[in-house]
Structure formats: structure tokens, C-alpha cells
Design an enzyme around this catalytic site. Structure first.
Site, short mmCIF file in Angstrom:
data_model
loop_
_atom_site.label_atom_id
_atom_site.label_comp_id
_atom_site.label_asym_id
_atom_site.label_seq_id
_atom_site.Cartn_x
_atom_site.Cartn_y
_atom_site.Cartn_z
N ARG A 192 0.86 -1.20 0.00
CA ARG A 192 0.00 0.00 0.00
C ARG A 192 0.89 1.24 0.00
O ARG A 192 0.62 2.22 -0.67
CB ARG A 192 -0.97 0.00 1.19
N LYS A 215 -7.83 6.76 -19.35
CA LYS A 215 -8.11 7.33 -20.67
C LYS A 215 -6.86 7.27 -21.55
O LYS A 215 -6.35 6.21 -21.81
CB LYS A 215 -8.67 8.74 -20.49
C1 LIG Z 1 -11.88 14.41 -17.23
C2 LIG Z 1 -12.06 13.27 -16.29
N1 LIG Z 1 -11.56 13.35 -15.05
C3 LIG Z 1 -11.69 12.34 -14.15
C4 LIG Z 1 -12.37 11.20 -14.47
C5 LIG Z 1 -12.53 10.12 -13.43
O1 LIG Z 1 -11.65 9.08 -13.67
P1 LIG Z 1 -11.93 7.52 -13.33
O2 LIG Z 1 -13.14 7.12 -14.14
O3 LIG Z 1 -10.68 6.85 -13.73
O4 LIG Z 1 -12.23 7.45 -11.87
C6 LIG Z 1 -12.90 11.05 -15.75
C7 LIG Z 1 -13.64 9.83 -16.13
O5 LIG Z 1 -14.29 9.77 -17.14
C8 LIG Z 1 -12.74 12.12 -16.68
O6 LIG Z 1 -13.25 12.05 -17.92
#
Ligand SMILES: Cc1ncc(COP(=O)(O)O)c(C=O)c1O
Length: 388
Positions: A56, A207
Site C-alpha cells: 500500500r 483514458k
Molecule cells: C476528465 C475526467 N476526469 C476524471 C475522471 C474520473 O476518472 P476515473 O473514471 O478513472 O475514476 C474522468 C472519467 O471519465 C474524466 O473524464
């Protein structure tokens, strides 16, 4: 070349491929192993090898990813989490106290808004929203002495508004607040907020960083070592860390970030050309278009304009839903930034959680995450879907 030299001297792609890890001294393994271990043998009580004690707190695969991300964002330290929202929550708890206030984008990613509105607010953290493209509106939304963070997404999700990172950093700093930039949409290949004055970069590595729609992850990157110390403590204390396999997948994805982003941008530009002027579409939204209100700022702070394209269907909600249901190469699904093209209806999908709030998105909006497939196939798919 040492890691430090890679960081200081190498180009982006060289850092993407090499930073954060030296081939293993024992085996020469060029790629970091997936250290599937929870604990580490100590050489006597407290005799840690390389500082590893419990996974962790730190794990060598995660360390490699964190070193790589820090190098790509030109930060000093990076922290990898189980998801983007886990990263955001850890950041908030590390930097805010109940009674503090945060300025959010008025078109923030729905999950970010939900985190602040339903989770952090119940803890006592207040928030209000301002358009990222309006520096004066952000300044007005700041409550001097109470606002701890100004939160910026640029481009925003899903309407691709652009915030001026340099100007907003100055506004935040004037008020004694920190500027946090969610760099998920641009990725460090297209934009490096820390160089422009931001204090913290946030990523959903799910992403473009991961890039293959096979992992959920998040990250924070900072330059300031005091901030880094607080994040180190909270990453361990909250424990929402990236596991070693997830860290390995994101690291593998980052190695090809540059070539992928260039192809995402190439394909997005052709998709934008195709959609512009199409009779079934009332508006194409892309920061690369000269008529986009954020075009000038985007041109200044981004290398290119990214792989995300949104458009409004001339026939309203029913037409927007119809297009989403008819594409075949563009897969109907949430998320973005993977090699495959995705299509979605934000009002009913990713942004359903902001319905009825100031952050609600219009029902005629369709969001495309343009992938790196053969572009002619993408255009033919849209042509067919728009013909209805
Ligand atoms: C711009 C943006 N920030 C944060 C997040 C949150 O990330 P996660 O889905 O990995 O928790 C997303 C998810 O779509 C996002 O598009």
C-alpha cells in the site's frame, strides 16, 4: 543514461519509453516486472531493501509508473491510484479541511462534480462553479481566505471549453489558492500544466495514458515537495492505490502515448472536417476550429487539439440518440481515450449525474472519442449513422 538525465534532456517519447525504470540489475529485464507482492523481506527489523515495506505504501511496479508520469508531466513526484476519482478524493483530503471552498468548472466531468457535491460536501467542503473560459468569472467565484483549490479541466468534458492555465494559475495564486488541472483530455503529450504554473495535475489514467481501455487508474503529479509529502502520507493513509498489474498496464500504455496522440489528432481533424457543414449537425465543437471561442488559448498551451470531438444534432435529442445507436465502428460506450473510437450521449450517460444542476448538458449533444482506426472507416461509419 541515468533517469535524471532522461528527465532533464530527453525528448517526450524517449522519456515515455525509458523514464522511471532502469533495466533490472539482476536479470536485465527491460520492462519492469509486475511485483505481485504485498510485503517485502526485511534485513533485520526496519532493514528495508530500497524502502519497500508493504505494497500500500510502495510497490516497485507502481514506483516505475510514478517515475514515468512525473517525467512526462515535468513534475517532481507522481502518485498512482486505483482510479481518477480515487486520485481526486485523496488530493482533496490532503489539501482541504472542512469549511474550505473549491471552485469547480461549470461543465466539470460528472463524476468529479458528484464527488464534490455528494461526498466532499457532506464532509464540510463547499463548492461553487464558474466557466473555465472566463477568467474574471473564476476570480469572482473565489472566496478569499476560504477557497483552497481552483479546479480546472481543459479541454472540458464534454463540451471542450478551454481554460487559460497560466491566467488561472495567477488568479488562484493571487487568492492564496492552488490551481489543480485535470489533464485527462489533453494528456501530457499535448499539454503540460505544471510548466504553465499549475500546482497539481490530475489524471484519469483510464483514458489516454492507459490508452487501450483495459485498465481503470488515476494519478496526481506535483512539483512542490511539500505538496508531495502530504500526498505521500494521504496516498498511504487512504490506501486507494493502483495495484501492480494496473500500474504495469498504464506504464505500457504511456510508452506509445506520443504516437497514439498524433494519430488521435489526425483522425479527429478529419472527422471535424467531415462533420462541419453536414446538414444533420447544428454545431461541431473542437478547439482546433478557428471559430471555437477557446481556439487562441488552446493554440498557445496545447501542442495539438486532441482526439475528442462533440457535436449537436440538428434534429435534437431523438436525432442524437439515433446517431449513437446506428454507428458500428464507433462503439456506444462511456469512457474515452482508448485506441478504439467511442460514441456517447452525455446527457443520458456520462453526465446523467448532473441532470437538474447548473452543470446539465443539452440533450442534442453527442461526444466522440476518435480512435486510431483507419480514418476512412470512421468517416463512412458517421456518414451512415447520420443518414439515419
Ligand atoms: C476528465 C475526467 N476526469 C476524471 C475522471 C474520473 O476518472 P476515473 O473514471 O478513472 O475514476 C474522468 C472519467 O471519465 C474524466 O473524464
Amino acid at each position: 543514461m541515468s533517469e535524471q538525465q532522461h528527465r532533464n534532456k530527453s525528448g517526450f517519447e524517449t522519456r515515455a519509453i525509458h523514464a522511471g525504470y532502469e533495466p533490472d540489475p539482476m536479470t536485465g529485464s527491460v520492462i519492469p516486472p509486475i511485483y505481485a507482492t504485498s510485503t517485502y523481506k526485511q534485513d533485520g527489523v526496519g532493514g528495508l531493501r530500497g524502502g519497500y515495506e508493504y505494497s500500500r505504501s510502495a510497490n516497485p511496479t507502481r514506483t516505475a509508473l510514478e517515475g514515468n508520469l512525473a517525467a512526462l508531466e515535468e513534475g517532481e513526484r507522481a502518485f498512482a491510484f486505483a482510479s481518477g476519482l480515487a486520485a481526486e478524493h485523496t488530493l482533496v483530503r490532503a489539501l482541504c479541511q472542512p469549511g474550505d471552498h473549491v471552485v469547480l468548472p461549470d461543465d466539470a466531468y460528472g463524476g468529479t462534480f458528484r464527488l464534490f457535491d455528494k461526498v466532499e460536501q457532506a464532509w464540510g467542503l463547499e463548492h461553487s462553479a464558474a466557466p473555465v473560459s472566463d477568467v474574471e468569472a473564476v476570480r469572482d467565484a473565489i472566496r478569499p481566505g476560504q477557497t483552497r483549490l481552483v479546479w480546472l479541466e481543459t479541454p472540458t468534458n464534454p463540451v471542450l471549453n478551454i481554460g487559460d492555465i497560466e491566467a488561472l494559475a495567477a488568479v488562484a495564486h493571487d487568492a492564496g489558492a492552488l490551481l489543480v488541472v485535470d489533464n485527462t483530455f489533453a494528456s501530457p503529450y499535448l499539454q503540460q500544466p505544471l510548466i504553465l504554473g499549475a500546482d497539481v495535475v490530475v489524471h484519469s489514467t483510464t483514458k489516454y495514458a492507459g490508452g487501450h481501455s483495459d485498465v481503470v487508474g488515476g494519478a496526481l503529479v506535483v512539483r512542490d515537495l511539500e505538496l508531495a509529502e502530504r500526498l505521500t502520507f494521504h496516498q498511504n493513509a487512504i490506501g486507494a492505490v493502483a495495484g501492480p498489474f494496473d500500474a504495469w498496464l498504464v506504464l505500457r500504455g504511456l510508452k506509445t502515448l506520443g504516437v497514439r496522440m498524433d494519430r488521435h489528432c489526425d483522425n479527429a481533424e478529419q472527422v471535424v472536417d467531415f462533420l462541419t457543414g453536414h446538414p444533420a449537425i447544428s454545431q461541431v465543437i473542437y478547439p482546433g476550429l478557428e471559430e471555437h471561442p477557446g481556439h487562441e488559448v488552446a493554440s498557445r498551451q496545447m501542442k495539438r487539439y486532441g482526439g475528442m470531438v462533440s457535436f449537436r444534432a440538428a434534429g435534437g435529442e431523438a436525432a442524437a440518440l439515433g446517431v449513437c445507436e446506428r454507428t458500428e465502428v464507433f462503439t456506444l460506450g462511456e469512457s474515452l481515450g482508448g485506441v478504439e473510437s467511442l460514441i456517447e450521449h452525455p446527457a443520458r450517460m456520462t453526465h446523467a449525474s448532473v441532470a437538474g444542476t447548473a452543470l446539465e448538458v443539452t440533450a442534442d449533444l453527442v461526444r466522440l472519442s476518435v480512435g486510431i482506426e483507419t480514418v476512412e472507416d470512421l468517416l463512412a461509419d458517421l456518414d451512415h449513422a447520420l443518414a439515419g
